[in-house]
Design a protein around this motif. Sequence first.
Motif, PDB file in Angstrom:
ATOM      1  N   GLU A 200       0.808  -1.227   0.000  1.00 44.70           N
ATOM      2  CA  GLU A 200       0.000   0.000   0.000  1.00 44.70           C
ATOM      3  C   GLU A 200       0.836   1.271   0.000  1.00 44.70           C
ATOM      4  O   GLU A 200       0.488   2.255  -0.642  1.00 44.70           O
ATOM      5  N   PHE A 201       1.967   1.265   0.740  1.00 50.10           N
ATOM      6  CA  PHE A 201       2.712   2.535   0.853  1.00 50.10           C
ATOM      7  C   PHE A 201       3.296   2.967  -0.487  1.00 50.10           C
ATOM      8  O   PHE A 201       3.478   4.156  -0.733  1.00 50.10           O
TER       9      PHE A 201
ATOM     10  N   ALA B  40       0.432   4.551  -2.221  1.00 45.21           N
ATOM     11  CA  ALA B  40       0.219   5.867  -1.622  1.00 45.21           C
ATOM     12  C   ALA B  40       1.193   6.878  -2.206  1.00 45.21           C
ATOM     13  O   ALA B  40       0.814   7.995  -2.574  1.00 45.21           O
TER      14      ALA B  40
ATOM     15  N   HIS C 103      11.654   4.316  -1.201  1.00 41.93           N
ATOM     16  CA  HIS C 103      10.671   3.381  -0.647  1.00 41.93           C
ATOM     17  C   HIS C 103      11.005   1.925  -0.905  1.00 41.93           C
ATOM     18  O   HIS C 103      10.738   1.078  -0.072  1.00 41.93           O
TER      19      HIS C 103
END
Lengths: 289, 310
Positions: A176-177, A180, A195
């Motif tokens: 999910e991040f 996002a 990330h």
Amino acid sequence: MKKTNSLLNDAWSALSKNKAALISAATMAAMVFMVLLGPIFSPYAIDEIDWSMIAAAPSFSDGHIFGTDDLGRDLFVRTMYGGRISLMVGLVATLVSVMIGVTYGAVAGFMGGRIDALMMRFVDVLYAMPFLFFVILLMVFFGRSIFLIFIAIGAVNWLDIARIVRGQTLNIKGKEFVDAAKTGGVSTIKIIMKHIVPNLLGVVVVYVALTVPQVILVESFLSFLGLGVQEPMTSWGALVNQGARQMESSPWMLLFPAVFLATTLFCFNFIGDGLRDALDPKDRTRGND
Amino acid sequence: MSNFRFVIGRFLGAIPTLLILICLAFFLVKAAPGGPFDFERSLPEEVEANLRAAYNLDDPVYLQLAKYIGDLLQGDFGPSFQYRDYTVTELISTGFPVSLRLGFAAILLALFFGSLIGSVAALNQNSKLDYGVMFFGMIGISIPNFVMAPLLVLFFSIGLKALPAGGYNGGDFYHMILPVVSLALPQMAYIARLTRGSMIEVLSSNFVRTAKAQGLSTKTILFSHVLKPTFLPVVSYLGPATAAIITGSVVVEQIFGLPGLGRYFVQGALNRDYTLVMGVVVFYGCLIILFNLIVDTLYGFIDPRIKQNR
């Protein structure tokens, strides 16, 4: 911040449970200390020739605790300096290969699709190449400088890392991040660097530990053949080569560097195995032992 | 038909790899200072002319490459730089049989004892025997050929005076023992570890449990259910093992003074014999690629799942 902590904790708790890995890590720490500080405590320099002591056996009374070589140079000091080179090659060349491998794997995994397929096909092709021979070609053609050794060895050892990192990236990319970040308009390069890459640390640590001994092995192989570091510098491989020529009359010339080299490779393999058992999510044999 | 197509597909797939190998070697030599393609060196005019003719230096680069590949296809690796009277092809055909003998013996030895030791360890998992095997396996992996070989010579030749320390002697059995053993040991250790891990995994799988539950004897389970899946990873390791044996033979030939191809290669590398070095790299590279291909194809037949996935 918390992520890094838990990774370090994981690694530590894994290592502290694995006795062989723990002993290996302690041995390696001692080894690093020894090669860095050892020469300071010896009265002899690396290229100092002791004419009265040609190929002298190890003895404590004259300060040549590992004996001398066939040119009368102190073997202890030479073994320590050789260790510096071998360990430094292990470290620097591994860093080179990790940088290439992580970037390549992360990009391929993140891009996916056709680019990924093409990039991985290229890795498959490279896998089939006799790389050690190419490193030798490079050494023959472009001179035998220590920098070339770093780059050449590093540049041919990144394939495993690239494959593993790609697999991990594919996995992380669906989280999910990352979605996002994409939604927030972060650029692709920034997503990969900020990330994806930090989350790859676990596997990378494992592969660093497994790559270091391979790299040290390649360097000693080259130096053994006389294609690695050149005099007056030396490395464990070069010392083993010189020792092997004199082993009939002065076996200590072979034994000391051989023991140091073998111990180092041995310890790194154990550390790598221990870390892999703990950190690598892909390890299938886990739980069976 | 599908088998035929599978094999053909595999062989066609190897062609780009071969081409990349040859191109890499070709352009590396082209870029090398003082190489056969470097104009800023002083050679006798006749030599220069010979080289120009041999490498078609007056043609454009792509034609040079095409002609080089054409020569390779006919088994012509060009003249040697150092050995004035020999072509690289002649040197390869003198040295290779010796290396082949050495490497073949080493790989058979490593395969046989490696899988035997690994299986014994797996069947006695977590016993003292198992730990002992694993420990010595790690030592075998960690001690490189070029350290192991002198140590073996020190012990068996200089210490016990039981075996000759070097020399080829026409490939006499006693002269080959130490070279073959020192070449085989690291691979043997690796294969033993591989076999052990794989067999442990197979032994704990569902189909083995079912076979046990059905009351089959241990012997039947072992021979008709466990062995084949156990050795699949070993078969796929044969490719990398060959590559490792070939590189290992380079140092082992050097240490024991065997007149093999590896020795010519090292001599060539130290004497900057560009064409010889390039020829050996291309030759060994093709050999490794070819062998990988054969192993891959065989693997497809042993494990049909692989064929379906492609």
